[in-house]
Motif scaffolding. Sequence first.
Motif, PDB file in Angstrom:
ATOM      1  N   LYS A 119      -2.591 -23.634   4.776  1.00 22.34           N
ATOM      2  CA  LYS A 119      -3.157 -22.523   5.520  1.00 22.34           C
ATOM      3  C   LYS A 119      -2.060 -21.625   6.069  1.00 22.34           C
ATOM      4  N   ILE A 120      -0.966 -22.241   6.507  1.00 16.99           N
ATOM      5  CA  ILE A 120       0.125 -21.455   7.077  1.00 16.99           C
ATOM      6  C   ILE A 120       0.814 -20.636   5.990  1.00 16.99           C
ATOM      7  N   ARG A 121       1.005 -21.210   4.803  1.00 10.18           N
ATOM      8  CA  ARG A 121       1.640 -20.480   3.702  1.00 10.18           C
ATOM      9  C   ARG A 121       0.785 -19.294   3.285  1.00 10.18           C
ATOM     10  N   GLU A 122      -0.526 -19.474   3.281  1.00  5.96           N
ATOM     11  CA  GLU A 122      -1.448 -18.383   2.947  1.00  5.96           C
ATOM     12  C   GLU A 122      -1.279 -17.236   3.942  1.00  5.96           C
ATOM     13  N   ALA A 123      -1.214 -17.558   5.217  1.00  8.36           N
ATOM     14  CA  ALA A 123      -1.053 -16.532   6.253  1.00  8.36           C
ATOM     15  C   ALA A 123       0.301 -15.841   6.136  1.00  8.36           C
ATOM     16  N   GLU A 124       1.349 -16.614   5.872  1.00 11.15           N
ATOM     17  CA  GLU A 124       2.681 -16.029   5.733  1.00 11.15           C
ATOM     18  C   GLU A 124       2.735 -15.084   4.538  1.00 11.15           C
ATOM     19  N   LEU A 125       2.104 -15.453   3.455  1.00  9.66           N
ATOM     20  CA  LEU A 125       2.075 -14.612   2.263  1.00  9.66           C
ATOM     21  C   LEU A 125       1.331 -13.309   2.532  1.00  9.66           C
ATOM     22  N   LYS A 126       0.191 -13.390   3.215  1.00  8.50           N
ATOM     23  CA  LYS A 126      -0.564 -12.179   3.555  1.00  8.50           C
ATOM     24  C   LYS A 126       0.246 -11.249   4.456  1.00  8.50           C
ATOM     25  N   HIS A 127       0.857 -11.828   5.480  1.00  4.99           N
ATOM     26  CA  HIS A 127       1.643 -11.007   6.396  1.00  4.99           C
ATOM     27  C   HIS A 127       2.850 -10.399   5.692  1.00  4.99           C
ATOM     28  N   GLY A 128       3.456 -11.148   4.791  1.00  2.57           N
ATOM     29  CA  GLY A 128       4.589 -10.628   4.033  1.00  2.57           C
ATOM     30  C   GLY A 128       4.187  -9.477   3.132  1.00  2.57           C
ATOM     31  N   ARG A 129       3.060  -9.606   2.447  1.00  2.00           N
ATOM     32  CA  ARG A 129       2.583  -8.519   1.590  1.00  2.00           C
ATOM     33  C   ARG A 129       2.270  -7.272   2.402  1.00  2.00           C
ATOM     34  N   LEU A 130       1.619  -7.475   3.535  1.00  2.00           N
ATOM     35  CA  LEU A 130       1.302  -6.341   4.397  1.00  2.00           C
ATOM     36  C   LEU A 130       2.569  -5.688   4.929  1.00  2.00           C
ATOM     37  N   ALA A 131       3.567  -6.479   5.289  1.00  4.93           N
ATOM     38  CA  ALA A 131       4.829  -5.938   5.791  1.00  4.93           C
ATOM     39  C   ALA A 131       5.567  -5.163   4.705  1.00  4.93           C
ATOM     40  N   MET A 132       5.505  -5.645   3.452  1.00  2.93           N
ATOM     41  CA  MET A 132       6.147  -4.911   2.361  1.00  2.93           C
ATOM     42  C   MET A 132       5.487  -3.554   2.167  1.00  2.93           C
ATOM     43  N   LEU A 133       4.156  -3.527   2.218  1.00  2.73           N
ATOM     44  CA  LEU A 133       3.442  -2.252   2.099  1.00  2.73           C
ATOM     45  C   LEU A 133       3.733  -1.341   3.287  1.00  2.73           C
ATOM     46  N   ALA A 134       3.776  -1.905   4.476  1.00  6.21           N
ATOM     47  CA  ALA A 134       4.035  -1.110   5.676  1.00  6.21           C
ATOM     48  C   ALA A 134       5.442  -0.531   5.655  1.00  6.21           C
ATOM     49  N   SER A 135       6.417  -1.312   5.227  1.00  3.93           N
ATOM     50  CA  SER A 135       7.799  -0.822   5.159  1.00  3.93           C
ATOM     51  C   SER A 135       7.905   0.357   4.200  1.00  3.93           C
ATOM     52  N   LEU A 136       7.310   0.210   3.036  1.00  2.60           N
ATOM     53  CA  LEU A 136       7.317   1.294   2.064  1.00  2.60           C
ATOM     54  C   LEU A 136       6.551   2.499   2.608  1.00  2.60           C
ATOM     55  N   GLY A 137       5.408   2.243   3.227  1.00  5.39           N
ATOM     56  CA  GLY A 137       4.598   3.326   3.787  1.00  5.39           C
ATOM     57  C   GLY A 137       5.309   4.090   4.881  1.00  5.39           C
ATOM     58  N   PHE A 138       6.036   3.401   5.732  1.00  4.68           N
ATOM     59  CA  PHE A 138       6.788   4.060   6.799  1.00  4.68           C
ATOM     60  C   PHE A 138       7.804   5.032   6.213  1.00  4.68           C
ATOM     61  N   LEU A 139       8.543   4.568   5.223  1.00  2.00           N
ATOM     62  CA  LEU A 139       9.595   5.400   4.637  1.00  2.00           C
ATOM     63  C   LEU A 139       9.026   6.577   3.853  1.00  2.00           C
ATOM     64  N   VAL A 140       7.999   6.329   3.071  1.00  3.54           N
ATOM     65  CA  VAL A 140       7.418   7.386   2.238  1.00  3.54           C
ATOM     66  C   VAL A 140       6.668   8.408   3.090  1.00  3.54           C
ATOM     67  N   ALA A 141       5.915   7.949   4.086  1.00  4.18           N
ATOM     68  CA  ALA A 141       5.078   8.856   4.877  1.00  4.18           C
ATOM     69  C   ALA A 141       5.894   9.881   5.656  1.00  4.18           C
ATOM     70  N   GLU A 142       7.081   9.514   6.073  1.00  4.90           N
ATOM     71  CA  GLU A 142       7.899  10.460   6.833  1.00  4.90           C
ATOM     72  C   GLU A 142       8.590  11.472   5.933  1.00  4.90           C
ATOM     73  N   ALA A 143       8.798  11.140   4.674  1.00  2.00           N
ATOM     74  CA  ALA A 143       9.508  12.036   3.764  1.00  2.00           C
ATOM     75  C   ALA A 143       8.565  12.855   2.888  1.00  2.00           C
ATOM     76  N   PHE A 144       7.393  12.308   2.591  1.00  2.00           N
ATOM     77  CA  PHE A 144       6.482  12.935   1.630  1.00  2.00           C
ATOM     78  C   PHE A 144       5.064  12.710   2.116  1.00  2.00           C
ATOM     79  N   ASN A 145       4.337  13.789   2.423  1.00  2.00           N
ATOM     80  CA  ASN A 145       3.010  13.628   2.990  1.00  2.00           C
ATOM     81  C   ASN A 145       2.024  14.632   2.389  1.00  2.00           C
ATOM     82  N   PRO A 146       1.476  14.338   1.207  1.00  2.00           N
ATOM     83  CA  PRO A 146       0.555  15.282   0.575  1.00  2.00           C
ATOM     84  C   PRO A 146      -0.881  15.204   1.106  1.00  2.00           C
ATOM     85  N   LEU A 147      -1.233  14.131   1.814  1.00  2.00           N
ATOM     86  CA  LEU A 147      -2.601  13.971   2.290  1.00  2.00           C
ATOM     87  C   LEU A 147      -2.858  14.807   3.536  1.00  2.00           C
TER      88      LEU A 147
END
Length: 141
Positions: free
Chosen positions: A1-29
């Motif tokens: 159960k803990i590995r499942e939670a760590e994997l989910k949080h890691g995936r979300l953090a990877m998306l958030a990190s990319l989103g933070f960098l991209v959203a400040e430089a490029f924002n077409p929406l």
Amino acid sequence: KIREAELKHGRLAMLASLGFLVAEAFNPLFDGKITGPALGHFQQADDMVPYFWVAVLGSVGMVEGQNILLGWEQEQDASGVANLKDEYVNGDLNFDPLGLKPADEESFNVMRTKELQNGRLAMLGIAGMIAQELVTGQKLF
């Protein structure tokens, strides 16, 4: 159960990190009306689209619902808690549109380890980005 939670949080953090960098430089929406530090972009979107959070939470609910259907037992143990199915592979939601999942088990285990390690790094990275924007009140770059 803990590995499942760590994997989910890691995936979300990877998306958030990319989103933070991209959203400040490029924002077409939103016709480019969302500006400033990425930390405040969700609040700006919420001001422009009344049901923004309904869409966000609905999307999260669909992913979590798929995870519950695929990975969790229907029956509960004596304490009233359900367990992961024995055959369930943590994080595997049968979604691989690009065909990146390796066919052999050894390559798959190497990829899983890399994903977990990158997720851990991303959790630290996004925490640092958030802290920097909170302290400075300005964009990362």
